[in-house]
Design an enzyme around this catalytic site. Structure first.
Site, PDB file in Angstrom:
ATOM      1  N   ARG A 135      29.151 -10.874   4.487  1.00  0.00           N
ATOM      2  CA  ARG A 135      27.860  -9.920   5.180  1.00  0.00           C
ATOM      3  C   ARG A 135      26.408 -10.660   5.449  1.00  0.00           C
ATOM      4  NH1 ARG A 135      28.130  -5.184   1.662  1.00  0.00           N
ATOM      5  NH2 ARG A 135      28.441  -7.196  -0.010  1.00  0.00           N
ATOM      6  N   GLU A 187      18.065  -9.992  -6.350  1.00  0.00           N
ATOM      7  CA  GLU A 187      17.026  -9.139  -7.187  1.00  0.00           C
ATOM      8  C   GLU A 187      16.729 -10.157  -6.738  1.00  0.00           C
ATOM      9  OE1 GLU A 187      17.995  -8.032 -11.049  1.00  0.00           O
ATOM     10  OE2 GLU A 187      18.403  -6.545  -9.992  1.00  0.00           O
ATOM     11  N   GLN A 193      -0.062  -4.968  -7.764  1.00  0.00           N
ATOM     12  CA  GLN A 193      -0.150  -4.785  -6.349  1.00  0.00           C
ATOM     13  C   GLN A 193       0.442  -6.257  -5.952  1.00  0.00           C
ATOM     14  OE1 GLN A 193      -4.640  -5.698  -5.663  1.00  0.00           O
ATOM     15  NE2 GLN A 193      -3.934  -7.105  -3.921  1.00  0.00           N
ATOM     16  N   ASP A 194       0.907  -5.332  -4.478  1.00  0.00           N
ATOM     17  CA  ASP A 194       1.514  -6.938  -3.775  1.00  0.00           C
ATOM     18  C   ASP A 194       1.210  -7.143  -2.571  1.00  0.00           C
ATOM     19  OD1 ASP A 194       3.757  -6.817  -5.558  1.00  0.00           O
ATOM     20  OD2 ASP A 194       5.461  -5.197  -4.410  1.00  0.00           O
ATOM     21  N   ASN A 195       0.996  -8.307  -2.189  1.00  0.00           N
ATOM     22  CA  ASN A 195       0.548  -8.352  -0.960  1.00  0.00           C
ATOM     23  C   ASN A 195       1.613  -9.338  -0.173  1.00  0.00           C
ATOM     24  OD1 ASN A 195      -2.458  -7.919  -1.868  1.00  0.00           O
ATOM     25  ND2 ASN A 195      -1.886  -9.788  -3.386  1.00  0.00           N
ATOM     26  N   ARG A 236      -4.308 -21.817   3.690  1.00  0.00           N
ATOM     27  CA  ARG A 236      -4.329 -20.346   2.954  1.00  0.00           C
ATOM     28  C   ARG A 236      -5.209 -20.311   0.734  1.00  0.00           C
ATOM     29  NH1 ARG A 236      -4.682 -15.668   5.317  1.00  0.00           N
ATOM     30  NH2 ARG A 236      -3.136 -15.516   7.223  1.00  0.00           N
ATOM     31  N   HIS A 240      -7.744 -20.500  -3.539  1.00  0.00           N
ATOM     32  CA  HIS A 240      -8.500 -18.477  -4.241  1.00  0.00           C
ATOM     33  C   HIS A 240      -8.403 -18.941  -5.231  1.00  0.00           C
ATOM     34  CE1 HIS A 240      -7.645 -17.706   0.356  1.00  0.00           C
ATOM     35  NE2 HIS A 240      -9.091 -18.656   0.098  1.00  0.00           N
ATOM     36  N   LYS A 252       0.175 -14.660 -10.365  1.00  0.00           N
ATOM     37  CA  LYS A 252       0.590 -14.542  -9.118  1.00  0.00           C
ATOM     38  C   LYS A 252       2.237 -15.042  -9.008  1.00  0.00           C
ATOM     39  CE  LYS A 252      -3.308 -14.972  -6.148  1.00  0.00           C
ATOM     40  NZ  LYS A 252      -3.961 -15.227  -5.582  1.00  0.00           N
ATOM     41  N   HIS A 259      -4.682 -20.704  -6.410  1.00  0.00           N
ATOM     42  CA  HIS A 259      -3.825 -20.596  -6.184  1.00  0.00           C
ATOM     43  C   HIS A 259      -3.625 -20.914  -4.062  1.00  0.00           C
ATOM     44  CE1 HIS A 259      -0.712 -18.537  -3.893  1.00  0.00           C
ATOM     45  NE2 HIS A 259       0.068 -19.471  -3.976  1.00  0.00           N
ATOM     46  N   TYR A 277       3.152 -11.643  -2.294  1.00  0.00           N
ATOM     47  CA  TYR A 277       3.428 -11.715  -4.214  1.00  0.00           C
ATOM     48  C   TYR A 277       2.865 -11.091  -4.746  1.00  0.00           C
ATOM     49  CZ  TYR A 277      -1.021 -12.828  -2.344  1.00  0.00           C
ATOM     50  OH  TYR A 277      -2.824 -12.833  -1.261  1.00  0.00           O
ATOM     51  N   LYS A 296     -13.746 -17.868   5.571  1.00  0.00           N
ATOM     52  CA  LYS A 296     -14.711 -18.857   3.944  1.00  0.00           C
ATOM     53  C   LYS A 296     -13.780 -19.203   3.679  1.00  0.00           C
ATOM     54  CE  LYS A 296     -11.515 -16.128   0.915  1.00  0.00           C
ATOM     55  NZ  LYS A 296     -10.607 -15.500   0.641  1.00  0.00           N
ATOM     56  N   ASP A 297     -12.289 -20.599   4.186  1.00  0.00           N
ATOM     57  CA  ASP A 297     -11.795 -21.279   3.116  1.00  0.00           C
ATOM     58  C   ASP A 297     -12.267 -22.939   3.301  1.00  0.00           C
ATOM     59  OD1 ASP A 297     -10.142 -19.816   1.452  1.00  0.00           O
ATOM     60  OD2 ASP A 297      -8.278 -20.108   3.340  1.00  0.00           O
TER      61      ASP A 297
END
Length: 181
Positions: A23, A28, A47-49, A59, A62, A71, A118, A131, A167-168
């Protein structure tokens, strides 16, 4: 779950146990108890992003100078090169970086502890990156090291010029950046 230290031992590559069948598959993506048992890290994620990006979007690099974030990074669609740079003054690996390819196919995750900058670049047509963070995002503490810093010499595996945010594009040089005591 298997945890493998990278060349910077505090950064861990995590390989979950995947249960495939006719299937599809199940795994997990996070289990607090197994994470602690496997890594010895007592994390508390707040927090989850979730980001979506196109090929060659880069990116980073940071970090938060106060309330630094640990993270746990994974990819649910596509493939990225994920990069962590040690910016801890007292660390024997200060200014060193590690990278790992994370993809929906390999299902690997990267644990990046507080005290690291990161970033990532998208290697596939598109990628969705998820993350978890150990601290909330605080814009006034956010800092950026320029992605192509000559002192760091990160090999981003770029196939074309990177696509960067405003910004980057103006991140600080590593030697000028605020780093952790």
């Amino acid at each position: 779950m298997i945890a493998t230290p990278t060349q910077i031992p505090d950064v861990l590559l995590l390989q979950p146990k995947v249960f495939p069948d006719e299937r599809g598959f199940l795994f997990e993506s996070f289990n607090q108890q197994k994470f602690l048992e496997t890594t010895g890290i007592k994390s508390h994620f707040v927090q989850d992003n979730h980001s979506f990006s196109h090929r060659n979007v880069l990116r980073g690099l940071h970090y938060q100078i106060h309330r630094p974030q640990g993270k746990l990074v994974r990819v649910c669609s596509g493939k990225i090169l994920d990069v962590a740079v040690d910016i801890r003054k007292s660390s024997p690996t200060l200014g060193k970086w590690v990278s790992s390819e994370l993809s929906a196919e390999n299902k690997y995750q990267l644990w990046i502890p507080p005290g690291f900058a990161h970033g990532f670049v998208v290697l596939s047509e598109t990628a969705e990156v998820l993350y978890k963070t150990t601290e909330y995002y605080v814009p006034e503490y956010n800092r950026c090291i320029i992605w192509n810093d000559q002192d760091l010499s990160i090999d981003w595996h770029l196939s074309a010029a990177p696509i960067l945010s405003a910004k980057d594009q103006v991140g600080e040089r590593f030697t000028d950046a605020e780093i952790f005591d």
